[in-house]
Design an enzyme around this catalytic site. Structure first.
Site, PDB file in Angstrom:
ATOM      1  N   ASP A 125      80.528  65.204  18.385  1.00  0.00           N
ATOM      2  CA  ASP A 125      79.636  66.350  18.641  1.00  0.00           C
ATOM      3  C   ASP A 125      80.312  67.520  19.347  1.00  0.00           C
ATOM      4  O   ASP A 125      79.672  68.246  20.109  1.00  0.00           O
ATOM      5  CB  ASP A 125      78.393  65.903  19.441  1.00  0.00           C
ATOM      6  CG  ASP A 125      77.705  64.718  18.794  1.00  0.00           C
ATOM      7  OD1 ASP A 125      77.656  64.691  17.552  1.00  0.00           O
ATOM      8  OD2 ASP A 125      77.248  63.812  19.515  1.00  0.00           O
TER       9      ASP A 125
ATOM     10  N   HIS B 108      77.209  66.519  10.737  1.00  0.00           N
ATOM     11  CA  HIS B 108      78.066  67.702  10.826  1.00  0.00           C
ATOM     12  C   HIS B 108      77.235  68.920  10.479  1.00  0.00           C
ATOM     13  O   HIS B 108      76.736  69.036   9.356  1.00  0.00           O
ATOM     14  CB  HIS B 108      79.244  67.573   9.860  1.00  0.00           C
ATOM     15  CG  HIS B 108      80.206  66.498  10.263  1.00  0.00           C
ATOM     16  ND1 HIS B 108      81.238  66.068   9.480  1.00  0.00           N
ATOM     17  CD2 HIS B 108      80.292  65.756  11.397  1.00  0.00           C
ATOM     18  CE1 HIS B 108      81.925  65.115  10.109  1.00  0.00           C
ATOM     19  NE2 HIS B 108      81.355  64.905  11.272  1.00  0.00           N
TER      20      HIS B 108
HETATM   21  P1  IMP Z   1      77.079  53.545  15.247  1.00  0.00           P
HETATM   22  O1  IMP Z   1      78.285  54.310  14.862  1.00  0.00           O
HETATM   23  O2  IMP Z   1      75.824  54.006  14.574  1.00  0.00           O
HETATM   24  O3  IMP Z   1      77.276  52.057  15.133  1.00  0.00           O
HETATM   25  O4  IMP Z   1      76.811  53.808  16.812  1.00  0.00           O
HETATM   26  C1  IMP Z   1      77.692  53.343  17.827  1.00  0.00           C
HETATM   27  C2  IMP Z   1      77.810  54.381  18.935  1.00  0.00           C
HETATM   28  O5  IMP Z   1      78.448  55.541  18.449  1.00  0.00           O
HETATM   29  C3  IMP Z   1      76.469  54.864  19.489  1.00  0.00           C
HETATM   30  O6  IMP Z   1      76.639  55.138  20.861  1.00  0.00           O
HETATM   31  C4  IMP Z   1      76.219  56.149  18.718  1.00  0.00           C
HETATM   32  O7  IMP Z   1      75.346  57.022  19.390  1.00  0.00           O
HETATM   33  C5  IMP Z   1      77.627  56.685  18.646  1.00  0.00           C
HETATM   34  N1  IMP Z   1      77.855  57.602  17.519  1.00  0.00           N
HETATM   35  C6  IMP Z   1      78.058  57.280  16.232  1.00  0.00           C
HETATM   36  N2  IMP Z   1      78.245  58.378  15.495  1.00  0.00           N
HETATM   37  C7  IMP Z   1      78.189  59.416  16.341  1.00  0.00           C
HETATM   38  C8  IMP Z   1      78.361  60.838  16.181  1.00  0.00           C
HETATM   39  O8  IMP Z   1      78.604  61.362  15.099  1.00  0.00           O
HETATM   40  N3  IMP Z   1      78.213  61.587  17.304  1.00  0.00           N
HETATM   41  C9  IMP Z   1      77.976  61.051  18.526  1.00  0.00           C
HETATM   42  N4  IMP Z   1      77.829  59.728  18.728  1.00  0.00           N
HETATM   43  C10 IMP Z   1      77.942  58.929  17.639  1.00  0.00           C
END
Ligand code: IMP
Length: 329
Positions: free
Chosen positions: A13, A43
């Protein structure tokens, strides 16, 4: 072959897409490639005066550049087609520009279902962990087995070796603090490699890497179950002014001061050549320039000028670009 890699040195982010689109204006690339993650990321960009959020498809699509989902990614087929439907209204030639490597893994309905009530890590509930688990356990399904994906399939290796001077721009996903190996706190991470090495895992030769661009904000944001935000009253203020809410889940992002030790570690491991600090306008508006150490010591740098001198001293051999985006992008 030449490869430029744009990666997030924080927790995602940090407006990588903005930087990727800037690089697309600077150089001529044969493709923009996503190399890790799936629809967990959001994105955002502005196209034709409208905010557009993509989750899977690389932002090269907005500049008529071949946009490849690489073998290190995981794809939810339903979401992929939904995104194409939306992009077709905005981008000419859309379906011709989008490609998926045949060996990219698939997120299934079962992966999503198993995450419906997940709260321990605070995932995006997109089935990412299950898809990567099944890949490593050698029971996953790959794009080549999905008939609807046939028109989009390529072999990433053949594509990038299709001519001697092929130029790749890698659009990173998530961020160093969420990396499966290097994450700040174990378990509070995503399931993929968010580093330069993660890009190389897709089959990009290391000798082709020309530039690694690390992206941060002058403060940090994190989304997930980790206790991350301190008590300083400026954190809710930053959230409000910068509209720090997740693009994929709408969750409020937790805010903290920039951890200098963590940025330094991320910069070293990724061997960055360029550091981009986005969203400088937010701290300018708030007028607070504090950083912290991994041990929790807060240093008040008082002014923007001091903040810049501090970073310049920390990264003597790295070009630092400060970006004052139009607010709220
Ligand atoms: P997952 O990737 O959905 O398994 O989430 C695992 C961790 O990564 C969590 O804390 C999510 O909030 C974080 N996360 C996954 N993708 C993003 C992103 O694009 N931006 C910010 N946090 C992310």
């Amino acid at each position: 072959m030449k490869t430029d890699i744009v990666i997030d040195l924080s927790y995602g982010d940090c407006a990588k897409t903005k930087v990727t689109l800037d690089y697309l204006k600077r150089n001529k690339y044969d493709c923009v490639a996503r190399v890790s993650g799936g629809s967990n990321c959001g994105h955002s960009t502005y196209h034709g005066g409208k905010k557009v959020v993509t989750h899977l498809i690389p932002c090269g699509i907005f500049k008529q550049t071949k946009s490849i989902i690489g073998p290190g990614c995981v794809v939810n087929v339903k979401k992929f087609f939904k995104e194409i439907d939306e992009l077709t209204k905005l981008v000419t030639n859309c379906t011709d520009l989008i490609k998926i490597s045949y060996n990219t893994h698939i997120v299934t309905e079962a992966h999503i279902e198993e995450e419906i009530n997940e709260s321990a890590v605070g995932t995006t509930r997109q089935g990412i962990g299950g898809a990567y688990r099944d890949k490593v356990a050698r029971v996953g399904i790959r794009a080549e087995s999905i008939p609807e994906l046939k028109p989009f399939l390529i072999d990433f290796h053949e594509e990038i070796f299709s001519k001697p001077d092929y130029q790749i721009l890698v659009e990173g996903a998530q961020g160093f603090g969420l990396d499966i190996d290097h994450c700040k706190v174990w378990k509070y991470c995503t399931s993929s490699s968010c580093t330069v090495a993660g890009a190389l895992l897709n089959g990009i030769p290391h000798s082709s890497v020309r530039e690694v661009v690390g992206v941060i904000k002058p403060y940090e944001t994190y989304v997930g179950a980790l206790d991350f935000e301190g008590n300083d009253p400026i954190f809710p203020k930053i959230r409000e002014i910068a509209k720090e809410f997740g693009e994929t889940t709408g969750r409020p992002r937790k805010i903290n001061f920039l951890c200098i030790d963590d940025v330094l570690k991320a910069a070293r491991i990724n061997s960055i050549n360029t550091l981009v600090v986005n969203k400088m306008d937010i701290l300018q508006e708030i007028g607070v320039w504090k950083v912290r150490s991994a041990a929790g010591t807060i240093t008040d740098l008082h002014t923007e000028e001091n903040f810049k001198s501090f970073l310049a001293e920390l990264f003597p051999n790295i070009e630092i670009i400060y970006s004052y985006s139009p607010k709220h992008i």
